[in-house]
Design a protein around this motif. Structure first.
Motif, short mmCIF file in Angstrom:
data_model
loop_
_atom_site.label_atom_id
_atom_site.label_comp_id
_atom_site.label_asym_id
_atom_site.label_seq_id
_atom_site.Cartn_x
_atom_site.Cartn_y
_atom_site.Cartn_z
N ASP A 38 0.84 -1.21 0.00
CA ASP A 38 0.00 0.00 0.00
C ASP A 38 0.87 1.25 0.00
N THR A 39 1.96 1.18 0.76
CA THR A 39 2.90 2.31 0.78
C THR A 39 4.31 1.74 0.63
N PRO A 40 5.22 2.52 0.04
CA PRO A 40 6.57 2.01 -0.23
C PRO A 40 7.28 1.52 1.05
N ARG A 41 8.12 0.50 0.86
CA ARG A 41 8.92 -0.02 1.98
C ARG A 41 10.38 0.31 1.75
N ARG A 42 11.17 -0.10 2.75
CA ARG A 42 12.59 0.25 2.73
C ARG A 42 13.39 -0.73 1.87
N GLY A 43 14.08 -0.19 0.86
CA GLY A 43 14.95 -1.00 0.02
C GLY A 43 16.42 -0.70 0.27
N THR A 44 17.23 -1.12 -0.68
CA THR A 44 18.69 -0.97 -0.58
C THR A 44 19.09 0.44 -0.19
N ALA A 45 19.96 0.54 0.80
CA ALA A 45 20.58 1.82 1.19
C ALA A 45 19.54 2.91 1.50
N GLY A 46 18.43 2.49 2.11
CA GLY A 46 17.43 3.47 2.54
C GLY A 46 16.52 3.98 1.43
N SER A 47 16.57 3.35 0.25
CA SER A 47 15.69 3.76 -0.85
C SER A 47 14.25 3.36 -0.51
N ARG A 48 13.30 3.92 -1.24
CA ARG A 48 11.89 3.53 -1.10
C ARG A 48 11.51 2.68 -2.29
N ILE A 49 10.90 1.51 -1.99
CA ILE A 49 10.61 0.55 -3.06
C ILE A 49 9.17 0.06 -3.02
N ASN A 50 8.69 -0.36 -4.18
CA ASN A 50 7.44 -1.10 -4.28
C ASN A 50 7.57 -2.01 -5.50
N PHE A 51 6.63 -2.95 -5.64
CA PHE A 51 6.71 -3.94 -6.72
C PHE A 51 5.38 -4.05 -7.44
N VAL A 52 5.45 -4.26 -8.75
CA VAL A 52 4.27 -4.62 -9.54
C VAL A 52 4.17 -6.14 -9.53
N HIS A 53 2.97 -6.68 -9.29
CA HIS A 53 2.79 -8.13 -9.27
C HIS A 53 3.20 -8.73 -10.63
N PRO A 54 3.99 -9.81 -10.61
CA PRO A 54 4.47 -10.38 -11.88
C PRO A 54 3.33 -10.83 -12.82
N LYS A 55 2.19 -11.19 -12.25
CA LYS A 55 1.07 -11.62 -13.10
C LYS A 55 0.43 -10.45 -13.84
N ASP A 56 0.73 -9.22 -13.41
CA ASP A 56 0.23 -8.03 -14.11
C ASP A 56 1.27 -7.43 -15.04
N ALA A 57 2.43 -8.11 -15.19
CA ALA A 57 3.54 -7.53 -15.97
C ALA A 57 4.23 -8.62 -16.81
N HIS A 58 3.42 -9.43 -17.48
CA HIS A 58 3.96 -10.43 -18.40
C HIS A 58 5.00 -11.33 -17.73
N GLY A 59 4.73 -11.69 -16.46
CA GLY A 59 5.57 -12.67 -15.79
C GLY A 59 6.86 -12.15 -15.21
N VAL A 60 6.99 -10.81 -15.15
CA VAL A 60 8.22 -10.23 -14.56
C VAL A 60 7.87 -9.45 -13.30
N LEU A 61 8.56 -9.77 -12.20
CA LEU A 61 8.42 -8.98 -10.98
C LEU A 61 9.17 -7.66 -11.20
N ILE A 62 8.39 -6.56 -11.28
CA ILE A 62 8.98 -5.24 -11.55
C ILE A 62 9.06 -4.46 -10.25
N GLU A 63 10.26 -3.98 -9.95
CA GLU A 63 10.45 -3.15 -8.76
C GLU A 63 10.60 -1.69 -9.20
N LEU A 64 10.02 -0.81 -8.42
CA LEU A 64 10.25 0.63 -8.59
C LEU A 64 11.11 1.09 -7.42
N VAL A 65 12.13 1.88 -7.72
CA VAL A 65 13.05 2.37 -6.69
C VAL A 65 13.12 3.89 -6.75
N GLU A 66 12.84 4.52 -5.65
CA GLU A 66 13.08 5.97 -5.54
C GLU A 66 14.35 6.17 -4.73
N VAL A 67 15.31 6.81 -5.36
CA VAL A 67 16.61 6.95 -4.67
C VAL A 67 16.79 8.34 -4.09
#
Ligand code: V0V
Length: 136
Positions: A107-136
Motif C-alpha cells: 500500500d505504501t513504499p517499503r525500505r529497500g537498498t541503502a534506505g531507498s523507497r521501493i514497491n513492486f508490480v505483481h508479476p502476473k500483471d507484468a507479463h511474468g516479470v516482478l517489476i520493482e520501482l526504486v526511488e533513490v
C-alpha cells in the motif's frame, strides 16, 4: 516516469560465491552489501560499468526459508527474480500504475537498498516479470 534500469535482481543460494563469479568473470565491482531483514535477504550490488550509472546486478540470497527469495529458489532454482527501474517520485509512479489497473504489492513504499523507497508490480500483471520501482 521511469528514468533508467536501476538493477536486475538475481536469486542465488551462495552470495559470496556469486559475488566472486561476477567480479572474476566480468570485472564487475561490488559497491554495496546489506542485510534487509524485512525483505528476508542478504544482498550485494555490483556495478556493471565503471559507475552505477550503467546499472547494477543485485545478487539476492535468502535469510530465512519463508522469504521471497527462498521460495523463488525452491520453485525455479537460481536466476533472474526481478527487474528494477528508477523513478523520481515513487508515490506518483505507484498511483499512475494503480490507475492503469496494475496491482502494487505494498500500500505504501517499503525500505529497500541503502534506505531507498521501493514497491513492486505483481508479476502476473507484468507479463511474468516482478517489476520493482526504486526511488533513490
Ligand atoms: C512468483 N512468481 C513470479 C515471481 N515470484 N513470477 C516472476 N517473477 C517472480 N519473482 C509467480 C509464481 O510462479 C506464481 O505463478 C505467481 O507468481 C504467484 O505466486 P504466489 O505463490 O501467489 O506468490 P509468491 O508467494 O511466489 O510470491 C510472489 C511475490 C513475492 C512476487 C508476491 O515474491 C513478493 O512479495 N516479492 C516482493 C518482495 C521481494 O521479492 N523481495 C526480495 C527482494 P503461477 O504458478 O501462479 O503461474 S528485496 C529487494 O529487491 C530489495 C531490498 C531492493 O531491491 O531494494
Amino acid at each position: 516516469g521511469l528514468r533508467r534500469i536501476d538493477h536486475v535482481g538475481i536469486a542465488v543460494a551462495d552470495l559470496d560465491a556469486a559475488i566472486d563469479f561476477y567480479q572474476r568473470t566480468f570485472g564487475m565491482r561490488c559497491v554495496h552489501t546489506e542485510t534487509n531483514t524485512e525483505q528476508g535477504v542478504r544482498e550485494a550490488m555490483l556495478a556493471v560499468g565503471p559507475t552505477t550509472e550503467g546499472g547494477c546486478v543485485q545478487l539476492l540470497a535468502p535469510l530465512t526459508p519463508e522469504s521471497a527469495i527462498a521460495k523463488f529458489l525452491d520453485r525455479n532454482g537460481p536466476g533472474v527474480q526481478q527487474v528494477a527501474y528508477t523513478v523520481a517520485d515513487i508515490d506518483a509512479a505507484c498511483a499512475a500504475l494503480r490507475e492503469r489497473g496494475l496491482r502494487l504489492l505494498y500500500d505504501t513504499p517499503r525500505r529497500g537498498t541503502a534506505g531507498s523507497r521501493i514497491n513492486f508490480v505483481h508479476p502476473k500483471d507484468a507479463h511474468g516479470v516482478l517489476i520493482e520501482l526504486v526511488e533513490v
